[in-house]
Write a protein that holds these residues in place. Structure first.
Motif, mmCIF file in Angstrom:
data_model
loop_
_atom_site.group_PDB
_atom_site.id
_atom_site.type_symbol
_atom_site.label_atom_id
_atom_site.label_comp_id
_atom_site.label_asym_id
_atom_site.label_seq_id
_atom_site.Cartn_x
_atom_site.Cartn_y
_atom_site.Cartn_z
ATOM 1 N N GLU A 95 0.813 -1.216 0.000
ATOM 2 C CA GLU A 95 0.000 0.000 0.000
ATOM 3 C C GLU A 95 0.849 1.271 0.000
ATOM 4 O O GLU A 95 0.369 2.348 -0.384
ATOM 5 C CB GLU A 95 -0.935 0.011 1.210
ATOM 6 N N THR A 96 2.105 1.142 0.439
ATOM 7 C CA THR A 96 2.964 2.341 0.493
ATOM 8 C C THR A 96 3.610 2.639 -0.849
ATOM 9 O O THR A 96 4.309 3.649 -0.981
ATOM 10 C CB THR A 96 4.062 2.166 1.560
ATOM 11 N N ILE A 97 3.407 1.759 -1.834
ATOM 12 C CA ILE A 97 3.915 2.036 -3.187
ATOM 13 C C ILE A 97 2.907 2.962 -3.856
ATOM 14 O O ILE A 97 1.781 2.571 -4.178
ATOM 15 C CB ILE A 97 4.097 0.734 -3.994
ATOM 16 N N ARG A 98 3.289 4.191 -4.063
ATOM 17 C CA ARG A 98 2.339 5.214 -4.487
ATOM 18 C C ARG A 98 3.047 6.271 -5.340
ATOM 19 O O ARG A 98 4.270 6.238 -5.494
ATOM 20 C CB ARG A 98 1.731 5.894 -3.262
ATOM 21 N N VAL A 99 2.250 7.218 -5.849
ATOM 22 C CA VAL A 99 2.776 8.326 -6.637
ATOM 23 C C VAL A 99 2.551 9.622 -5.870
ATOM 24 O O VAL A 99 1.421 9.908 -5.429
ATOM 25 C CB VAL A 99 2.100 8.415 -8.021
ATOM 26 N N GLY A 111 7.188 3.379 0.551
ATOM 27 C CA GLY A 111 7.518 3.821 1.892
ATOM 28 C C GLY A 111 8.214 5.157 1.804
ATOM 29 O O GLY A 111 7.718 6.098 1.179
ATOM 30 N N ASP A 112 9.379 5.267 2.413
ATOM 31 C CA ASP A 112 10.161 6.506 2.350
ATOM 32 C C ASP A 112 11.206 6.480 1.237
ATOM 33 O O ASP A 112 11.969 7.436 1.068
ATOM 34 C CB ASP A 112 10.874 6.743 3.696
ATOM 35 N N THR A 113 11.246 5.394 0.488
ATOM 36 C CA THR A 113 12.245 5.241 -0.578
ATOM 37 C C THR A 113 11.716 5.775 -1.896
ATOM 38 O O THR A 113 10.637 5.377 -2.359
ATOM 39 C CB THR A 113 12.633 3.754 -0.753
ATOM 40 N N VAL A 114 12.461 6.676 -2.511
ATOM 41 C CA VAL A 114 12.106 7.180 -3.841
ATOM 42 C C VAL A 114 12.573 6.160 -4.873
ATOM 43 O O VAL A 114 13.757 5.847 -4.976
ATOM 44 C CB VAL A 114 12.768 8.548 -4.115
#
Length: 261
Positions: A95-99, A111-114
């Motif tokens: 769920e944290t994989i987002r745009v 998450g916090d990784t770009v």
């Protein structure tokens, strides 16, 4: 003639053993190098772009260069490496994989990784920048989910089970081949001793029973070699396809076999 046939038979047996050992070594080498599947799919060019790959599967391509910073090839490799780290980090939920929209850029994060920054020049066809980023994020999410599923305890146990079953089947098949070959050789030798294998054309004897017998034994040995190689030809890609690290190679080999058939 008899000595020559005996030497040929011994050479055939040695060749069979050498080929089996070679195939085993190749299998172990490939299985111990899971990165091969990933690197094989890293081919690209400046026009079509360079693929972002996870577990040997191409997700999308990067064409846009960042002037003076990193090339498209390097960027694709960096994103692929980040994907592996994210997929192996269970603390990062799907769920944290987002745009995230940042000015004129769309940033795909886990998450916090770009993971990747999508710019206007990265648009795919008629898709807008945001639509391209959203699609890539969805592809990444699905690929990470599949990556984790394939490496779950259940899937690993399933792969090991199928590998064991196929190994038992291979051993059983080879045992049957060996039994068939031994029986055939005994029959040939019996007929050879009974002088029943003379090869004649009309009234002209071309080969005596002994020479014909050794020729047939040599052919039986060749048949056994073909059956052994054919069984390994099917066994190796099937076993490779059961494990995530070698699945791409195994599936590729199976596809080649199917196309050849």
């Amino acid at each position: 003639m008899r000595v020559f046939l005996q030497q040929s038979h011994q050479l055939c047996q040695r060749l069979q053993i050498w080929l089996i050992l070679s195939l085993t070594v190749v299998l172990l080498t490939i299985a111990s190098s899971p990165a091969i599947a990933q690197s094989e799919n890293s081919a690209g060019n400046p026009v079509d772009g360079y693929p972002v790959v996870l577990d040997g599967i191409e997700l999308f391509r990067i064409r846009q260069r960042i002037p003076g910073v990193v090339s498209a090839r390097e960027q694709a490799d960096i994103v692929s490496a980040r994907l592996v780290q994210i997929a192996n980090d269970e603390s990062i939920s799907l769920e944290t994989i987002r745009v995230e929209e940042q000015g004129s850029n769309s940033v795909i994060q886990a998450g916090d990784t770009v993971l990747l920054t999508v710019q206007e020049g990265d648009r795919d066809g008629n898709l807008s920048r945001r639509a391209t980023a959203a699609r890539n994020a969805q592809v990444v999410q699905s690929a990470v989910a599949q990556y984790r599923h394939d490496r779950s305890a259940q899937q690993i146990v399933s792969g090991i089970t199928f590998a064991i079953i196929s190994t038992i089947a291979l051993i059983g098949f080879l045992a049957l081949v060996q039994r068939f070959v031994l029986r055939l050789r005994l029959k040939i030798k019996a007929a050879q001793k009974a002088k029943a294998l003379c090869f004649r054309v009309q009234n002209l004897q071309l080969l005596g029973s002994e020479a014909t017998g050794y020729s047939l034994i040599g052919l039986v040995g060749l048949l056994r070699l073909i059956l052994v190689l054919a069984s390994f030809y099917l066994y190796i890609p099937f076993v490779l396809s059961q494990f995530p690290g070698t699945r791409a190679i195994g599936n590729s080999l199976l596809t080649c076999i199917i196309h050849e058939v």
